[in-house]
Write an enzyme that holds these catalytic residues in place. Sequence first.
Site, PDB file in Angstrom:
ATOM      1  CG  ASN A 143      -1.860   1.132   1.288  1.00  0.00           C
ATOM      2  OD1 ASN A 143      -1.803   2.034   0.447  1.00  0.00           O
ATOM      3  ND2 ASN A 143      -2.733   1.124   2.270  1.00  0.00           N
ATOM      4  NE  ARG A 145      -6.117   1.601  -0.221  1.00  0.00           N
ATOM      5  CZ  ARG A 145      -6.153   2.623   0.602  1.00  0.00           C
ATOM      6  NH1 ARG A 145      -5.124   2.906   1.359  1.00  0.00           N
ATOM      7  NH2 ARG A 145      -7.224   3.375   0.684  1.00  0.00           N
ATOM      8  CG  HIS A 205     -12.859   3.569   2.974  1.00  0.00           C
ATOM      9  ND1 HIS A 205     -13.561   4.611   3.548  1.00  0.00           N
ATOM     10  CD2 HIS A 205     -11.559   3.781   3.277  1.00  0.00           C
ATOM     11  CE1 HIS A 205     -12.712   5.412   4.175  1.00  0.00           C
ATOM     12  NE2 HIS A 205     -11.488   4.938   4.012  1.00  0.00           N
ATOM     13  CG  HIS A 247     -14.076   1.941   6.488  1.00  0.00           C
ATOM     14  ND1 HIS A 247     -13.333   0.816   6.232  1.00  0.00           N
ATOM     15  CD2 HIS A 247     -13.179   2.919   6.741  1.00  0.00           C
ATOM     16  CE1 HIS A 247     -12.048   1.102   6.333  1.00  0.00           C
ATOM     17  NE2 HIS A 247     -11.926   2.377   6.635  1.00  0.00           N
ATOM     18  NE  ARG A 286      -9.767  12.502   4.313  1.00  0.00           N
ATOM     19  CZ  ARG A 286      -9.743  11.232   3.940  1.00  0.00           C
ATOM     20  NH1 ARG A 286     -10.752  10.718   3.265  1.00  0.00           N
ATOM     21  NH2 ARG A 286      -8.719  10.465   4.225  1.00  0.00           N
ATOM     22  CG  ASP A 343      -6.645   9.097  18.186  1.00  0.00           C
ATOM     23  OD1 ASP A 343      -5.767   8.430  17.624  1.00  0.00           O
ATOM     24  OD2 ASP A 343      -7.486   8.602  18.976  1.00  0.00           O
ATOM     25  CD  GLU A 370      -8.971  -1.131   3.931  1.00  0.00           C
ATOM     26  OE1 GLU A 370      -8.461  -0.844   5.038  1.00  0.00           O
ATOM     27  OE2 GLU A 370      -9.358  -0.284   3.124  1.00  0.00           O
TER      28      GLU A 370
END
Length: 399
Positions: free
Chosen positions: A7, A91, A180, A208, A241, A284, A385
């Site tokens: 990734n 990925r 995702h 998710h 975001r 967080d 993933e």
Amino acid sequence: MKILVINCGSSSLKYQLIDSDTEAVLAKGLCERIGIDGSNIAHQPAGGEKVKEMADMPDHTAAVKLVIEKLTDPKVGVIGSLSEIDAVGHRVVHGGESFSGSVLVDEEVIKGIEACSDLAPLHNPANLIGIRSCQAIMPGVPMAVVFDTAFHQTMPEKAYLYGLPYEYYQKYKIRRYGFHGTSHDFVSKRAAEILGKDRKDLRIIVCHLGNGASVSAVAYGKSVDTSMGLTPLEGLIMGTRSGDMDPAIVSFLAQKEGLDAAQVIDICNKKSGVLGLSGGASSDFRDLVDAAKDGNALAKNALEAYAYRVGKYIGAYTAAMNGVDVIAFTAGVGENNAEVRVLIGQYIGYLGTNIDPEKNKLRGEEVILSDEGAKVVTMVVPTNEELAIARETVRLLNQ
Ligand code: ADP
């Protein structure tokens, strides 16, 4: 088979070596600050200590070389030589409308990924560098690419079109793609498996909830809607975001603050979300829950706004599928943060979720949160993933 899953970000490279027969992770690690001063690698063999060291990595090819060195190292390695790696799974973030599934890498595929770079200028070029670097160091080793967008290519037009002049979709492919996808696919499949049902018989909403976060509606095995759009900025309030907002804010804020559009979008990507809402307390969720408990009103508001938005999306996707059978929480926050799940629970009880507060305290494991007989089964399904990418790589090789 031994599959190396890569990734690759613009200055980082995450990897896992997976034995596809046992599905065990043999080793994993992370290279950071590639091409920047202070580059370092953290490598961890299964059952062993994590080793972290500074190492010169001027580019991604140097990083891949170092990963191979670590994997074959007599002390911290897990394989004897490079030849034991049977395939590499990469990925890739954006597959546009060209890729509705994973594919084996060839020159055509590379051109296709390049062609989508416009849509993901930060991610696709980095992903391509990872592919090129692996090709240089492991010539002849088969490689697969698994796209974040592919699973959502089944969305119907009514879900993916924006209310913009149609010519912009035709000219520039401006539409909703969603991200995702590997996780939404993995988790919805696994949720059905845990319940002993076929995914084709269920309407599943997957939440998710990580640093980046998205919700998807998976109706009878197919993604029919998801909250991220042309880019991963749309939808939920995330760590940093903004998620959905009135697009007029961009020019309004640009004018007020003397910025250009790109600078405002940068703020929306990096300084907004719960970080921005909490007045900069943290992105967080663990810190935010602690801050809220300590009486930080902005942190509390940020968590409330976050949960409210998730609740609204669950309501919307219930409507999109004319009902819902399963709600699955996944990723860092969804799997581990009971407090956030409690907040979201305030907006979904009417569906008949009957969440057991005791079960809701569990973290990081597969668990059905709803009481037996609940109308809508709410559950936690840890995502994986890397494993999904390894499985896809093996499936393509066996085709
Ligand atoms: P990314 O989108 O970067 O992959 P993650 O899925 O790791 O993000 O999610 C990061 C978030 O998950 C953080 O806000 C963090 O608080 C939360 N998280 C991760 N692990 C735990 C844990 N063990 N307990 C509580 N929260 C956790």
